[in-house]
Design a protein around this motif. Sequence first.
Motif, PDB file in Angstrom:
ATOM      1  N   MET A  58       0.742  -1.238   0.000  1.00  0.00           N
ATOM      2  CA  MET A  58       0.111   0.071  -0.072  1.00  0.00           C
ATOM      3  C   MET A  58       0.992   1.192   0.024  1.00  0.00           C
ATOM      4  O   MET A  58       1.720   1.270   0.815  1.00  0.00           O
ATOM      5  N   ASN A  59       0.750   2.192  -0.965  1.00  0.00           N
ATOM      6  CA  ASN A  59       1.473   3.339  -1.097  1.00  0.00           C
ATOM      7  C   ASN A  59       1.073   4.507   0.123  1.00  0.00           C
ATOM      8  O   ASN A  59      -0.201   4.597   0.109  1.00  0.00           O
ATOM      9  N   THR A  60       2.117   5.050   0.668  1.00  0.00           N
ATOM     10  CA  THR A  60       1.606   5.927   1.827  1.00  0.00           C
ATOM     11  C   THR A  60       2.001   7.402   1.185  1.00  0.00           C
ATOM     12  O   THR A  60       2.993   7.631   0.478  1.00  0.00           O
ATOM     13  N   PHE A  61       1.026   8.420   1.225  1.00  0.00           N
ATOM     14  CA  PHE A  61       1.328   9.574   0.754  1.00  0.00           C
ATOM     15  C   PHE A  61       0.925  10.598   1.884  1.00  0.00           C
ATOM     16  O   PHE A  61       0.036  10.391   2.676  1.00  0.00           O
ATOM     17  N   LEU A  62       2.226  11.360   2.419  1.00  0.00           N
ATOM     18  CA  LEU A  62       2.092  12.331   3.301  1.00  0.00           C
ATOM     19  C   LEU A  62       1.702  13.820   2.712  1.00  0.00           C
ATOM     20  O   LEU A  62       2.736  14.265   1.647  1.00  0.00           O
ATOM     21  N   GLU A  63       1.396  14.676   3.498  1.00  0.00           N
ATOM     22  CA  GLU A  63       1.217  15.993   3.069  1.00  0.00           C
ATOM     23  C   GLU A  63       1.912  16.934   4.365  1.00  0.00           C
ATOM     24  O   GLU A  63       1.457  16.817   5.200  1.00  0.00           O
ATOM     25  N   THR A  64       2.473  18.092   3.809  1.00  0.00           N
ATOM     26  CA  THR A  64       2.688  19.311   4.673  1.00  0.00           C
ATOM     27  C   THR A  64       2.081  20.345   4.097  1.00  0.00           C
ATOM     28  O   THR A  64       1.413  20.371   2.951  1.00  0.00           O
ATOM     29  N   SER A  65       2.416  21.689   4.858  1.00  0.00           N
ATOM     30  CA  SER A  65       1.825  22.747   3.951  1.00  0.00           C
ATOM     31  C   SER A  65       2.393  22.956   2.745  1.00  0.00           C
ATOM     32  O   SER A  65       1.741  23.753   1.865  1.00  0.00           O
ATOM     33  N   ARG A  66       3.509  22.699   2.558  1.00  0.00           N
ATOM     34  CA  ARG A  66       4.011  22.999   0.870  1.00  0.00           C
ATOM     35  C   ARG A  66       4.598  21.996   0.263  1.00  0.00           C
ATOM     36  O   ARG A  66       4.742  21.839  -0.882  1.00  0.00           O
ATOM     37  N   LEU A  67       4.456  20.593   0.874  1.00  0.00           N
ATOM     38  CA  LEU A  67       5.159  19.426  -0.026  1.00  0.00           C
ATOM     39  C   LEU A  67       4.012  18.270   0.336  1.00  0.00           C
ATOM     40  O   LEU A  67       3.222  18.220   1.081  1.00  0.00           O
ATOM     41  N   ILE A  68       4.404  17.502  -0.721  1.00  0.00           N
ATOM     42  CA  ILE A  68       3.735  16.144  -0.916  1.00  0.00           C
ATOM     43  C   ILE A  68       4.929  15.131  -0.701  1.00  0.00           C
ATOM     44  O   ILE A  68       5.834  15.193  -1.431  1.00  0.00           O
ATOM     45  N   LEU A  69       4.905  14.233   0.167  1.00  0.00           N
ATOM     46  CA  LEU A  69       5.685  13.127   0.351  1.00  0.00           C
ATOM     47  C   LEU A  69       5.019  11.790  -0.272  1.00  0.00           C
ATOM     48  O   LEU A  69       3.987  11.437   0.248  1.00  0.00           O
ATOM     49  N   LEU A 101       7.300  19.255  -4.611  1.00  0.00           N
ATOM     50  CA  LEU A 101       6.784  20.647  -4.076  1.00  0.00           C
ATOM     51  C   LEU A 101       5.346  20.795  -4.785  1.00  0.00           C
ATOM     52  O   LEU A 101       4.990  20.700  -5.848  1.00  0.00           O
ATOM     53  N   LYS A 102       4.297  21.252  -3.831  1.00  0.00           N
ATOM     54  CA  LYS A 102       2.951  21.455  -4.173  1.00  0.00           C
ATOM     55  C   LYS A 102       2.843  22.524  -5.510  1.00  0.00           C
ATOM     56  O   LYS A 102       2.013  22.446  -6.424  1.00  0.00           O
ATOM     57  N   GLU A 103       3.700  23.560  -5.316  1.00  0.00           N
ATOM     58  CA  GLU A 103       3.346  24.541  -6.231  1.00  0.00           C
ATOM     59  C   GLU A 103       3.672  24.086  -7.582  1.00  0.00           C
ATOM     60  O   GLU A 103       3.251  24.718  -8.620  1.00  0.00           O
ATOM     61  N   THR A 104       4.711  23.227  -7.951  1.00  0.00           N
ATOM     62  CA  THR A 104       4.977  22.785  -9.319  1.00  0.00           C
ATOM     63  C   THR A 104       4.856  21.154  -9.539  1.00  0.00           C
ATOM     64  O   THR A 104       4.947  20.967 -10.849  1.00  0.00           O
ATOM     65  N   ASN A 105       4.456  20.614  -8.391  1.00  0.00           N
ATOM     66  CA  ASN A 105       4.320  19.262  -8.795  1.00  0.00           C
ATOM     67  C   ASN A 105       5.536  18.420  -9.090  1.00  0.00           C
ATOM     68  O   ASN A 105       5.212  17.505  -9.502  1.00  0.00           O
ATOM     69  N   GLU A 106       6.513  19.255  -9.117  1.00  0.00           N
ATOM     70  CA  GLU A 106       7.782  18.341  -9.477  1.00  0.00           C
ATOM     71  C   GLU A 106       8.581  18.024  -8.052  1.00  0.00           C
ATOM     72  O   GLU A 106       8.718  18.690  -7.001  1.00  0.00           O
ATOM     73  N   PRO A 107       9.182  16.621  -8.113  1.00  0.00           N
ATOM     74  CA  PRO A 107      10.034  16.064  -7.182  1.00  0.00           C
ATOM     75  C   PRO A 107      11.470  16.985  -7.184  1.00  0.00           C
ATOM     76  O   PRO A 107      11.955  17.158  -8.050  1.00  0.00           O
ATOM     77  N   VAL A 108      11.654  17.288  -5.825  1.00  0.00           N
ATOM     78  CA  VAL A 108      12.800  18.256  -5.767  1.00  0.00           C
ATOM     79  C   VAL A 108      13.729  17.661  -4.677  1.00  0.00           C
ATOM     80  O   VAL A 108      14.927  18.324  -4.522  1.00  0.00           O
ATOM     81  N   GLY A 109      13.674  16.422  -4.044  1.00  0.00           N
ATOM     82  CA  GLY A 109      14.648  15.920  -3.422  1.00  0.00           C
ATOM     83  C   GLY A 109      14.010  14.566  -2.756  1.00  0.00           C
ATOM     84  O   GLY A 109      13.012  14.126  -3.467  1.00  0.00           O
ATOM     85  N   SER A 110      14.570  14.099  -1.814  1.00  0.00           N
ATOM     86  CA  SER A 110      14.270  12.638  -1.440  1.00  0.00           C
ATOM     87  C   SER A 110      14.490  12.870   0.225  1.00  0.00           C
ATOM     88  O   SER A 110      15.355  13.292   0.714  1.00  0.00           O
ATOM     89  N   ALA A 111      13.489  11.887   0.683  1.00  0.00           N
ATOM     90  CA  ALA A 111      13.742  11.671   2.102  1.00  0.00           C
ATOM     91  C   ALA A 111      13.168  10.211   2.506  1.00  0.00           C
ATOM     92  O   ALA A 111      12.132   9.862   1.877  1.00  0.00           O
ATOM     93  N   GLY A 112      13.637   9.432   3.565  1.00  0.00           N
ATOM     94  CA  GLY A 112      13.114   8.499   3.683  1.00  0.00           C
ATOM     95  C   GLY A 112      13.299   7.937   5.395  1.00  0.00           C
ATOM     96  O   GLY A 112      14.169   8.331   6.109  1.00  0.00           O
ATOM     97  N   ARG A 151       5.394  10.575  11.270  1.00  0.00           N
ATOM     98  CA  ARG A 151       4.972   9.271  10.832  1.00  0.00           C
ATOM     99  C   ARG A 151       5.720   8.171  11.847  1.00  0.00           C
ATOM    100  O   ARG A 151       4.967   7.049  12.150  1.00  0.00           O
ATOM    101  N   CYS A 152       6.870   8.394  12.196  1.00  0.00           N
ATOM    102  CA  CYS A 152       7.600   7.223  12.881  1.00  0.00           C
ATOM    103  C   CYS A 152       7.095   7.182  14.366  1.00  0.00           C
ATOM    104  O   CYS A 152       6.840   6.196  14.465  1.00  0.00           O
ATOM    105  N   PHE A 153       6.753   8.216  14.962  1.00  0.00           N
ATOM    106  CA  PHE A 153       6.135   8.193  16.418  1.00  0.00           C
ATOM    107  C   PHE A 153       4.674   7.899  16.604  1.00  0.00           C
ATOM    108  O   PHE A 153       4.268   7.312  17.457  1.00  0.00           O
ATOM    109  N   THR A 154       4.092   8.308  15.564  1.00  0.00           N
ATOM    110  CA  THR A 154       2.586   8.274  15.559  1.00  0.00           C
ATOM    111  C   THR A 154       1.777   6.729  14.893  1.00  0.00           C
ATOM    112  O   THR A 154       1.141   6.271  15.280  1.00  0.00           O
ATOM    113  N   ASP A 155       2.838   6.742  13.682  1.00  0.00           N
ATOM    114  CA  ASP A 155       2.012   5.603  12.976  1.00  0.00           C
ATOM    115  C   ASP A 155       2.843   4.257  13.049  1.00  0.00           C
ATOM    116  O   ASP A 155       2.242   3.128  12.822  1.00  0.00           O
ATOM    117  N   LEU A 156       4.118   4.370  13.152  1.00  0.00           N
ATOM    118  CA  LEU A 156       4.863   3.129  13.060  1.00  0.00           C
ATOM    119  C   LEU A 156       5.585   2.887  14.320  1.00  0.00           C
ATOM    120  O   LEU A 156       6.181   1.601  14.455  1.00  0.00           O
TER     121      LEU A 156
END
Length: 331
Positions: free
Chosen positions: A1-12, A65-76, A119-124
């Motif tokens: 199952m794919n997880t999508f996370l959201e902040t004020s400016r970003l979608i992960l 980046l929500k503004e452009t819908n472009e991946p600009v980095g990575s986090a994991g 996500r680490c502390f509340t979901d995982l």
Amino acid sequence: MNTFLETSRLILRPWQEADAEALYKYAKDPAIGPIAGWPPHTSIAHSLEIIRTVFTAPETYAVVLKETNEPVGSAGIMFGDGMHSAAMQADEAEIGYWIGVPYWGQGLIPEAVRCLLQRCFTDLGVSAVWCGYYDGNTQSRRVMEKCGLTYHHTESGNTSPLGDIRTEHFMRITAEEWKALQQIREINKDARSTELISQLTQVWESSVRATHHFLSEQDICNLRPMTKEALRTIDTLIIAFSANKPVGFMCIQDQKIEALFLAPGHIGKGIGKRLIRLAINRYKAFYIDVNEQNTQATDIYRHLGFEVFRRNETDSQGNPFPILCMKFNPN
């Protein structure tokens, strides 16, 4: 199952093969990979291979980046049974991250890391999160500090993925520390109700009576209305809560901690240190004036890296209470 996370400016979200061109656009820059221990991407095909292999690991996200819908980095989020740097327990995790050079200095990666901490502390159900950075990567260290991680230890002689020998520093935050940070909030001026100001004034007065024994009853009476006015008008007011009740506060103006007070029952529980680190790392408040007689406070500030650069014989009202002017020294 794919997880999508959201902040004020970003979608992960999970990486997709269609992201290869955007990934190459930023990961080819030699300022990105080598300082973190991996080589710059050499082609779109190389980036596509990374997406198909490395980025298929669980909890690996494109920072979009929500503004452009472009991946600009990575986090994991990495666990003990996968690729990681820290020597972790079974219920611990490590967070890694990077972002394209055009987006440095905009607070986007701290925003993403805070999301992953949640996500680490509340979901995982993770008990602690680690982050590591190689010697000299001060930008990465600053991200960790802004997100509440504190220094844990240093390891010398580690072999990086590039094959060279490096010194690696590790920072850590526990679930308990993270939960405590969630009880610290900045309160805007329009949200400072009469009731809240009254509660904070009570915190101030109880704290002063417990720690400022050099003040007379008249001194406290004279300072009370000034304190209320400062709480109403100061630019930055940060409050520590317990069970939805204020137990401490910090005022910041122009890169200076103007006030920090804790209710007596909450002194010595780490709240003050968390507030001070927050002031340094998130608000860049590097100055503080402390009553010389308040030795407990001066000792804490010295322990956290502040140094005296001037001594005034009187306080700002001209009263005969010597003031130590202190400045944070990161070294």
